[in-house]
Design a protein around this motif. Structure first.
Motif, PDB file in Angstrom:
ATOM      1  N   ALA A 230      -2.611  21.265  28.464  1.00  0.00           N
ATOM      2  CA  ALA A 230      -2.738  22.137  29.630  1.00  0.00           C
ATOM      3  C   ALA A 230      -3.008  23.592  29.271  1.00  0.00           C
ATOM      4  O   ALA A 230      -3.814  24.253  29.939  1.00  0.00           O
ATOM      5  N   LEU A 231      -2.330  24.128  28.259  1.00  0.00           N
ATOM      6  CA  LEU A 231      -2.507  25.544  27.942  1.00  0.00           C
ATOM      7  C   LEU A 231      -3.935  25.873  27.508  1.00  0.00           C
ATOM      8  O   LEU A 231      -4.525  26.841  28.016  1.00  0.00           O
ATOM      9  N   PRO A 232      -4.557  25.111  26.589  1.00  0.00           N
ATOM     10  CA  PRO A 232      -5.970  25.397  26.281  1.00  0.00           C
ATOM     11  C   PRO A 232      -6.882  25.236  27.499  1.00  0.00           C
ATOM     12  O   PRO A 232      -7.826  26.014  27.670  1.00  0.00           O
ATOM     13  N   LEU A 233      -6.603  24.240  28.337  1.00  0.00           N
ATOM     14  CA  LEU A 233      -7.454  24.016  29.502  1.00  0.00           C
ATOM     15  C   LEU A 233      -7.363  25.178  30.479  1.00  0.00           C
ATOM     16  O   LEU A 233      -8.339  25.478  31.182  1.00  0.00           O
ATOM     17  N   CYS A 234      -6.213  25.834  30.541  1.00  0.00           N
ATOM     18  CA  CYS A 234      -6.069  26.998  31.405  1.00  0.00           C
ATOM     19  C   CYS A 234      -6.667  28.250  30.774  1.00  0.00           C
ATOM     20  O   CYS A 234      -7.365  29.022  31.438  1.00  0.00           O
ATOM     21  N   ALA A 235      -6.408  28.455  29.485  1.00  0.00           N
ATOM     22  CA  ALA A 235      -6.749  29.729  28.847  1.00  0.00           C
ATOM     23  C   ALA A 235      -8.179  29.798  28.317  1.00  0.00           C
ATOM     24  O   ALA A 235      -8.870  30.814  28.499  1.00  0.00           O
ATOM     25  N   VAL A 236      -8.632  28.743  27.657  1.00  0.00           N
ATOM     26  CA  VAL A 236      -9.925  28.809  26.958  1.00  0.00           C
ATOM     27  C   VAL A 236     -11.103  29.047  27.908  1.00  0.00           C
ATOM     28  O   VAL A 236     -11.929  29.937  27.660  1.00  0.00           O
ATOM     29  N   PRO A 237     -11.247  28.289  29.019  1.00  0.00           N
ATOM     30  CA  PRO A 237     -12.397  28.550  29.891  1.00  0.00           C
ATOM     31  C   PRO A 237     -12.398  29.951  30.485  1.00  0.00           C
ATOM     32  O   PRO A 237     -13.453  30.625  30.512  1.00  0.00           O
ATOM     33  N   GLN A 238     -11.240  30.422  30.942  1.00  0.00           N
ATOM     34  CA  GLN A 238     -11.194  31.744  31.556  1.00  0.00           C
ATOM     35  C   GLN A 238     -11.445  32.852  30.534  1.00  0.00           C
ATOM     36  O   GLN A 238     -12.291  33.728  30.760  1.00  0.00           O
ATOM     37  N   CYS A 239     -10.736  32.808  29.416  1.00  0.00           N
ATOM     38  CA  CYS A 239     -10.917  33.835  28.391  1.00  0.00           C
ATOM     39  C   CYS A 239     -12.311  33.768  27.768  1.00  0.00           C
ATOM     40  O   CYS A 239     -12.918  34.795  27.461  1.00  0.00           O
ATOM     41  N   GLY A 240     -12.814  32.545  27.598  1.00  0.00           N
ATOM     42  CA  GLY A 240     -14.158  32.398  27.046  1.00  0.00           C
ATOM     43  C   GLY A 240     -15.219  33.013  27.934  1.00  0.00           C
ATOM     44  O   GLY A 240     -16.113  33.730  27.456  1.00  0.00           O
ATOM     45  N   LEU A 241     -15.129  32.765  29.240  1.00  0.00           N
ATOM     46  CA  LEU A 241     -16.122  33.332  30.154  1.00  0.00           C
ATOM     47  C   LEU A 241     -15.966  34.839  30.274  1.00  0.00           C
ATOM     48  O   LEU A 241     -16.956  35.553  30.466  1.00  0.00           O
ATOM     49  N   VAL A 242     -14.733  35.341  30.159  1.00  0.00           N
ATOM     50  CA  VAL A 242     -14.527  36.787  30.150  1.00  0.00           C
ATOM     51  C   VAL A 242     -15.226  37.412  28.947  1.00  0.00           C
ATOM     52  O   VAL A 242     -15.911  38.436  29.062  1.00  0.00           O
ATOM     53  N   LEU A 243     -15.074  36.811  27.779  1.00  0.00           N
ATOM     54  CA  LEU A 243     -15.719  37.345  26.574  1.00  0.00           C
ATOM     55  C   LEU A 243     -17.237  37.292  26.693  1.00  0.00           C
ATOM     56  O   LEU A 243     -17.937  38.235  26.298  1.00  0.00           O
ATOM     57  N   ILE A 244     -17.769  36.196  27.223  1.00  0.00           N
ATOM     58  CA  ILE A 244     -19.220  36.097  27.433  1.00  0.00           C
ATOM     59  C   ILE A 244     -19.694  37.169  28.388  1.00  0.00           C
ATOM     60  O   ILE A 244     -20.762  37.777  28.208  1.00  0.00           O
ATOM     61  N   SER A 245     -18.872  37.450  29.413  1.00  0.00           N
ATOM     62  CA  SER A 245     -19.262  38.422  30.439  1.00  0.00           C
ATOM     63  C   SER A 245     -19.272  39.850  29.923  1.00  0.00           C
ATOM     64  O   SER A 245     -19.830  40.744  30.577  1.00  0.00           O
ATOM     65  N   LEU A 246     -18.668  40.107  28.778  1.00  0.00           N
ATOM     66  CA  LEU A 246     -18.774  41.430  28.174  1.00  0.00           C
ATOM     67  C   LEU A 246     -20.197  41.708  27.709  1.00  0.00           C
ATOM     68  O   LEU A 246     -20.617  42.860  27.620  1.00  0.00           O
ATOM     69  N   VAL A 247     -20.932  40.633  27.406  1.00  0.00           N
ATOM     70  CA  VAL A 247     -22.337  40.762  26.984  1.00  0.00           C
ATOM     71  C   VAL A 247     -23.274  40.562  28.169  1.00  0.00           C
ATOM     72  O   VAL A 247     -24.184  41.355  28.405  1.00  0.00           O
ATOM     73  N   GLN A 248     -23.043  39.488  28.931  1.00  0.00           N
ATOM     74  CA  GLN A 248     -23.850  39.164  30.105  1.00  0.00           C
ATOM     75  C   GLN A 248     -22.905  38.823  31.250  1.00  0.00           C
ATOM     76  O   GLN A 248     -22.191  37.818  31.170  1.00  0.00           O
ATOM     77  N   PRO A 249     -22.851  39.639  32.308  1.00  0.00           N
ATOM     78  CA  PRO A 249     -21.910  39.361  33.410  1.00  0.00           C
ATOM     79  C   PRO A 249     -22.130  37.974  34.003  1.00  0.00           C
ATOM     80  O   PRO A 249     -23.190  37.679  34.542  1.00  0.00           O
ATOM     81  N   LEU A 250     -21.109  37.131  33.892  1.00  0.00           N
ATOM     82  CA  LEU A 250     -21.198  35.758  34.396  1.00  0.00           C
ATOM     83  C   LEU A 250     -19.904  35.289  35.044  1.00  0.00           C
ATOM     84  O   LEU A 250     -19.860  34.175  35.573  1.00  0.00           O
ATOM     85  N   TYR A 251     -18.860  36.118  34.989  1.00  0.00           N
ATOM     86  CA  TYR A 251     -17.555  35.620  35.433  1.00  0.00           C
ATOM     87  C   TYR A 251     -17.479  35.533  36.949  1.00  0.00           C
ATOM     88  O   TYR A 251     -17.507  36.539  37.657  1.00  0.00           O
TER      89      TYR A 251
END
Length: 449
Positions: A230-251
């Motif tokens: 559960a913890l990776p499923l909650c954290a990884v998608p959200q944090c991953g998309l946040v990091l991607i959005s620092l380069v290209q806004p997608l969140y």
């Protein structure tokens, strides 16, 4: 199906599978709002049920019941349960894939891994951002320190799912402009993600989250805990998309809606822990906790169901056009994509000449039709006495030479007589300025009906 082909080929290839499914649903049950929304409701119900089963499998029946109810009362989940979009389906297939992953880790087998890969692939074809859940599953596999056979089985299944989705992912790059409207990350978004992940991390420390439900004989390396899933499923998608959005806004929350599955599982573990500490049976605790949660979230729940929550309401804009069209003889759209207002409610535009259009959507095989060149549009505009303009609220961005020509002619030769902004669309009426009359310094502020 030809219309779906044009839609997928030009704009929405990432939603192609969902459109094909809904085309079949409409063919069977007719095109109504109930037909449009009911599949999302059913998919969300299935996701909540599967989450309950998953929580019970990983921890205890009390945790499973709490997880299912927690997912059901989550405002974001409720929002997309009532919309005719693919995100409820993505939610359901990510839960199913997670359930199949746990089964494959407990009892490895080629068919189990094949079913898992199929569920991941379907979720990706519905929206390939769901592959962030696959990354979360990879973190789970690493954290569990499984034997080589299980690691290899997951890796092969993951590669197969990614390979199946790769053609769509590559093709969608040509349609990247469709997400150009997404704004850069704001502090409120980052803070919301941090709060959600922090709550999940705290719940992951609870015994009901850390200790597997039972020790399975003969599979000593398959002790899968709720926290590890559960913890990776909650954290990884959200944090991953946040990091991607620092380069290209997608969140956008709906792109990672499935992350709430992880949060719901951990909240289920929290409710199970509370029940044990209080010496209360889940049958007593849950009937109390769920109404309290609904009451606490009542303002949000009511807001989701209010008409004002529809921020891109083409029907309301069409009603405004229907109200003002009697005094006009032409209609204009900036940008051309705002012609969808007329495509949804053509009767509201009866009697209005589309000043820029040379070929309709059907003839041109496009979504918004084909517009004439800037000079031809200018001539058509100057032949009109009053023009209805359908556009976006706020400052208009004329990104093409055609749109710049439309805006220039309106500014130089027309005066705005009325203006209305309603839920994501702006409808203005312009009147031709009398020859020799000076251009007004300002045309006033928009009124809100």
């Amino acid at each position: 199906m030809a219309e779906i082909g044009h839609l997928v080929g030009q704009v929405d290839i990432v939603h192609g599978l969902y459109y094909a499914v809904m085309h079949g649903v409409f063919a069977l049950f007719g095109d109504s709002l109930i037909t449009l929304r009911l599949p999302s409701v059913l998919a969300t119900a299935a996701a909540c049920g599967l989450t309950a089963l998953l929580g019970a499998r990983l921890s205890h029946r009390r945790a499973g019941m709490g997880a299912g109810f927690a997912l059901a009362v989550t405002p974001a989940v409720q929002e997309y349960a009532q919309e005719g979009r693919s995100y409820a389906f993505v939610l359901a297939f990510v839960v199913l894939a997670t359930w199949l992953l746990v089964g494959a880790l407990e009892r490895p087998g080629a068919w189990r891994w094949a079913w898992y890969a199929g569920a991941v692939l379907i979720a990706a074809l519905l929206n390939w951002f769901s592959l962030l859940a696959l990354v979360a599953h990879g973190v789970t596999v690493v954290c569990l320190r499984l034997d080589r056979t299980r690691r290899a089985g997951w890796a092969l299944a993951a590669c197969g799912a990614v390979a199946g989705a790769l053609p769509m992912i590559l093709a969608s790059r040509a349609q990247a402009s469709q997400v150009a409207w997404i704004r850069p990350l704001g502090w409120s978004t980052v803070l919301g993600v941090l709060i959600t992940v922090t709550i999940a991390a705290l719940c992951a420390r609870l015994p009901h989250a850390r200790v597997p439900s039972s020790v399975r004989k003969g599979v000593p390396h398959a002790r899968v805990s709720l926290a590890a899933v559960a913890l990776p499923l909650c954290a990884v998608p959200q944090c991953g998309l946040v990091l991607i959005s620092l380069v290209q806004p997608l969140y956008i929350t709906r792109y990672v809606l499935f992350a709430y599955i992880g949060l719901a599982l951990l909240i289920g573990a929290l409710l199970a822990t509370i029940a044990v500490r209080l010496g209360t049976h889940a049958r007593v605790l849950l009937p109390v906790a769920v109404p309290l949660a609904l009451l606490a979230l009542l303002p949000v729940e009511l807001g989701l169901r209010a008409v004002e929550s529809r921020v891109d309401d083409v029907l309301t804009a069409a009603d405004v056009v229907d109200h003002v069209r009697g005094s006009a003889d032409g209609v204009l759209y900036i940008p051309a994509a705002r012609r969808d207002t007329a495509l949804v409610s053509p009767h509201a535009f009866t009697g209005l000449r589309d000043l820029a259009l040379v070929q309709g959507p059907v003839e041109s095989g496009t979504l918004a039709g084909t517009e004439a060149g800037p000079r031809a549009v200018e001539r058509a505009m100057l032949s009109a006495r009053r023009i209805v303009l359908v556009t976006d609220p706020g400052p208009r961005s004329a990104d093409s030479a055609r749109d710049r020509a439309k805006q220039r002619v309106l500014d130089e030769h027309f005066v705005r007589r009325s203006d209305s902004v309603e839920r994501g669309r702006r409808v203005s009426v312009y009147e031709r300025r009398e020859p020799g009359r000076p251009r007004p310094a300002a045309q006033g502020h928009p009124s809100r009906r």
